[in-house]
Design a protein around this motif. Structure first.
Motif, PDB file in Angstrom:
ATOM      1  N   ASP A   1       0.842  -1.187   0.000  1.00 17.72           N
ATOM      2  CA  ASP A   1       0.000   0.000   0.000  1.00 17.72           C
ATOM      3  C   ASP A   1       0.886   1.249   0.000  1.00 17.72           C
TER       4      ASP A   1
ATOM      5  N   ALA B   1       0.250   4.055   1.002  1.00 14.33           N
ATOM      6  CA  ALA B   1       0.052   4.819   2.242  1.00 14.33           C
ATOM      7  C   ALA B   1       0.816   4.217   3.415  1.00 14.33           C
TER       8      ALA B   1
ATOM      9  N   LEU C   1       0.571   8.930   6.237  1.00 15.84           N
ATOM     10  CA  LEU C   1       1.238   8.441   5.031  1.00 15.84           C
ATOM     11  C   LEU C   1       2.686   8.106   5.407  1.00 15.84           C
TER      12      LEU C   1
ATOM     13  N   TRP D   1      -5.534  14.389   0.791  1.00 12.67           N
ATOM     14  CA  TRP D   1      -5.102  12.987   0.864  1.00 12.67           C
ATOM     15  C   TRP D   1      -4.850  12.367  -0.513  1.00 12.67           C
ATOM     16  N   ASP D   2      -5.821  12.456  -1.385  1.00 17.43           N
ATOM     17  CA  ASP D   2      -5.680  11.802  -2.684  1.00 17.43           C
ATOM     18  C   ASP D   2      -4.471  12.328  -3.451  1.00 17.43           C
TER      19      ASP D   2
ATOM     20  N   VAL E   1      -1.271  10.837  -1.932  1.00 16.77           N
ATOM     21  CA  VAL E   1      -1.067   9.423  -2.257  1.00 16.77           C
ATOM     22  C   VAL E   1      -0.622   9.278  -3.714  1.00 16.77           C
TER      23      VAL E   1
ATOM     24  N   ARG F   1       2.913  10.302  -3.933  1.00 14.49           N
ATOM     25  CA  ARG F   1       3.753   9.297  -3.306  1.00 14.49           C
ATOM     26  C   ARG F   1       3.966   8.101  -4.234  1.00 14.49           C
ATOM     27  N   GLU F   2       2.914   7.716  -4.910  1.00 17.21           N
ATOM     28  CA  GLU F   2       3.065   6.624  -5.874  1.00 17.21           C
ATOM     29  C   GLU F   2       4.009   7.005  -7.001  1.00 17.21           C
TER      30      GLU F   2
ATOM     31  N   PRO G   1      -6.420   2.721  -0.045  1.00 17.98           N
ATOM     32  CA  PRO G   1      -5.023   2.871  -0.361  1.00 17.98           C
ATOM     33  C   PRO G   1      -4.698   3.740  -1.566  1.00 17.98           C
ATOM     34  N   ARG G   2      -5.491   3.771  -2.596  1.00 22.92           N
ATOM     35  CA  ARG G   2      -4.878   4.265  -3.801  1.00 22.92           C
ATOM     36  C   ARG G   2      -5.581   5.367  -4.541  1.00 22.92           C
TER      37      ARG G   2
END
Lengths: 495, 495
Positions: free
Chosen positions: A166, A168, A195, A351-352, A355, A358-359, B109-110
């Motif tokens: 994940d 996160a 996170l 948040w979105d 994430v 981060r990906e 998570p994503r």
């Protein structure tokens, strides 16, 4: 001696059965070319004839013939019982230079930034020298316990934990971090906002990705942490230095910057490098500024776990009713830097975006240390360790203050020693702190010059003296050395 | 039951001896407020009275008095032999919502990108479903050996390896990677050019930081890897899709984009997703394009270790005389994704810029896995593992091809199965591959729809079927399911 075996020679041996060239000749040519071209190096093991034959899907005879020839010509040598190796080539053929223009790549470790974690000498021992800023008491870390947890999880590692994780972070770790932050730092958060990232540097880098594009302005403390500047400006933002006084960042000066400031990065618990803790009034003013401008506050809470002279203050994030604070923390100072785990507490509205960034940055964090850390927190080891370290650091800090009083009296003034892992000191006017640090380095000490923490304009000079990483005796001895260095460089009656 | 002990209540208990309020009352008030405010949660352990008294630097009596009151009122409960815990609050007080507006943070998570490593379902098991793209044979990984190496290094962990590390990576690991790349991939490199990073995603992200600012254009393969697009455009660059044919990226189309293209990202060994390997002529044309334009080539060599139908090709980097190629590799596919170690081979002219960007990104990589990996490579385990896996993947690939022929004949055409860990297939015109994947997911399979790999314009439809992560029987069963799904959705005689 290097004994690395890398039997994957396929790319070097484009054996072609249809070419009419005998197989043993193709293999001989390929290996010889690889040795002369520097792709295979002296001392490197080559596969056994049997393994290479299997790999090439040919019979063993042509491989044996090629090896025999190469042994005979001195390109290879056999060592009894240990295999066949590349010999220093007979004519010691010139190697092709790597990359363009034949310029060798610098082997040295570092580029620019003077980091908060000290001067980062390349040699491993240099990294542990007395006074290195932000270095925790590695000698006091419960290594056996940690190794046991690591071993436990390494042996249990299930496919689900070897696969993609994940972005996160691991759920139990996020829950444990949230609980810790609520309790110890008065952060208002749910696990779903946490996170997990590889350290606070990555956390700041993510803030830049999400919040700060080209042309945006981020306000930063002056003096401040060069590493934060590097991270926050990495997406093309400009920074505006804002002076720090005895209450922390000067919010009036921040207001004076006008509109266009999209975020401000602060270290309210323990200002880096000066050590002051932001007053409650200043915190409220800062939150009001952010809410009024719809700007973001990045709270870098990098070493707030230890306070020595007053009660720890809660986080700025915990006082924020408007959801404008992105909170950044790390395990580098409370555990050890090489664990590379930090975290963000992200306002739900962001948040979105975090994430996704981060990906794009690195997908997710290594799973093993997340498993270990989750246990370390949940089983109470973490809280125990912090408690134990508080006593250790109190002693080390005292040894530093005593030593400075004894050996550096009048040559250096302690500016702040309230918290964290370093003491901020000021030097008399006219003394060049970079020169002092250079001389200290020559004598095995690793302080940071205060003046290097200023991005521009008027600089105070002083020494940032880390006391986390060394025992009391080493600290006492080091302060004696500082006194000698200072007497050499300071103007005065002796000068 | 959660038993996490987080006895650091100092931030919640601002005990003030000068306030005139009795200490026990202050402690009672602080804890009650923390429980009602949700900072301490039901089931959470509170410190012992002794530990808290020590922490607050007060005698034990006021703490005992406060606890007694809280126990009496039902805020706390004692459990014999295991300590004192927060009880579900008597009136089950409302908790303050985290962040702004009381909106709960999404726990899921994503965000966006459909990654090369599959669809990344949140649940751990979902991550291991048949056909997941880029998933290696985790069941075949030498876990006991790996765990032994991890345990060995964890137990030996010296302070020098717990401190801040070299941003470029650990020297023995860099040397081992360079040797592997020279031998197995014909990469021309010295250890000094190898930058160890947390996976190929981070490597691509660094390329964006160093090479691609706002307004720059990066050419990318169409279809291609969405994760690479996300990383390479993260610093504000735009991307230009360039079509891929049977020889790889169409270099004539790249030329037609004109000036202003600062870099091109390619997967020459095994094009993602279509699987073709770039022809030698195309490679030379691409290198010529880069040299002529002073543009950069980013070679993403994400899974080149396995080829099944012809000899592996060397890297594009190894053919480059002009130093224009940045080479990217990863251990995610050859070891396991959660190891989070990848690397760049950087042209000497770019080295300093890459190291600076890497420091700004996340300072350095966790040390433990670097130590373990260095041994794993140097002791020959890595080469052995790759060799062993080649046989495993040959079997799994064959099972997939056989299963597709048996169960999906006429409904699906194998486009490429030459290399890597997935087979690219094409669906008949008019069949919606996203719908097929959705139906497969409902039946426990995790394929990727080919059409989602296109950034724009005309899309081919098909299924990317990973065969690395499942055994032959599971693959055979899964192909039967695919056949059923396809018969349901495909127009045809039965339709």
């Amino acid at each position: 001696m290097r004994t690395a075996a890398s039997p994957q020679l396929l790319a070097l041996l484009p054996v072609d059965r249809t070419s009419g060239v005998p197989l043993h000749r193709q293999i001989y040519d390929g290996l010889r070319r690889a040795i002369l071209g520097g792709m295979l190096r002296a001392g490197q093991r080559v596969p056994s004839t049997r393994a290479l034959a299997l790999e090439l899907e040919v019979s063993r005879f042509p491989v044996l013939a090629a090896y025999e020839q190469l042994l005979h010509e001195g390109y290879l040598e056999g060592r009894v019982g240990s295999g066949t190796f590349v010999r220093a080539a007979p004519e010691d053929a010139p190697r092709p230079a790597a990359g363009s223009g034949g310029r060798a790549a610098p082997a040295g470790p570092r580029a620019g930034l003077p980091p908060r974690h000290g001067d980062g000498e390349g040699d491993a021992e240099g990294g542990l020298r007395p006074f290195r800023v932000s270095l925790p008491a590695l000698d006091q870390f419960p290594r056996a316990l940690w190794a046991r947890l690591v071993g436990r999880h390494a042996h249990r590692l299930a496919p689900a934990h070897m696969s993609y994780g994940d972005p996160a972070g691991l759920a139990p770790l996020r829950a444990a971090i949230a609980e810790h932050l609520r309790t110890a730092r008065a952060v208002r958060c749910e696990a779903g906002q946490v996170l997990v990232v590889p350290g606070s540097q990555a956390a700041l880098r993510l803030c830049a990705s999400v919040l700060l594009g080209r042309g945006d302005v981020v306000a930063m403390e002056e003096p401040g942490y060069a590493g934060a500047r590097a991270a926050l400006c990495a997406s093309g933002a400009d920074f505006a230095p804002v002076r720090v006084d005895a209450e922390g960042m000067d919010v009036a000066a921040l207001h004076a910057l006008g509109a266009g400031v999209r975020a401000a990065c602060v270290t309210p618990s323990h200002q880096y490098p000066l050590g002051v803790s932001m007053s409650a009034a200043r915190r409220l003013a800062l939150l009001e500024w952010a809410a009024g401008r719809e700007a973001w506050l990045i709270e870098d809470d990098y070493d707030s776990e230890y306070r020595y002279v007053s009660r720890p203050l809660g986080s700025l994030q915990g006082m924020d009713a408007a959801g404008r604070v992105v909170y950044v923390g790390t395990f580098s100072k409370v555990l050890f830097p090489a664990v590379r785990v930090g975290y963000l507490v992200v306002p739900p509205a962001l948040w979105d975006a975090f994430v996704a960034a981060r990906e794009a940055l690195d997908l997710f964090s290594p799973t093993l240390y997340q498993l270990v850390l989750a246990d370390f927190l949940a089983e109470g080891h973490f809280a125990r360790h912090i408690r134990r370290m508080r006593a250790v650091y109190l002693r080390r800090r005292q040894a530093l203050l005593d030593g400075l009083a004894r050996h550096c009296g009048g040559l250096l003034a302690v500016h702040n020693a309230d918290a964290g892992l370093h003491v901020a000191t000021l030097l008399p006017d006219g003394v060049d702190d970079v020169e002092v640090v250079r001389r200290m380095a020559a004598r095995g000490l690793a302080a940071t010059a205060l003046s290097t923490c200023y991005a521009c304009g008027a600089r105070r000079t002083g020494l940032l003296l880390g006391f986390g990483g060394s025992g009391e005796e080493a600290i006492e001895a080091a302060t004696r050395t500082v006194g000698q260095v200072l007497r050499d460089v300071c103007p005065g009656p002796r000068g």
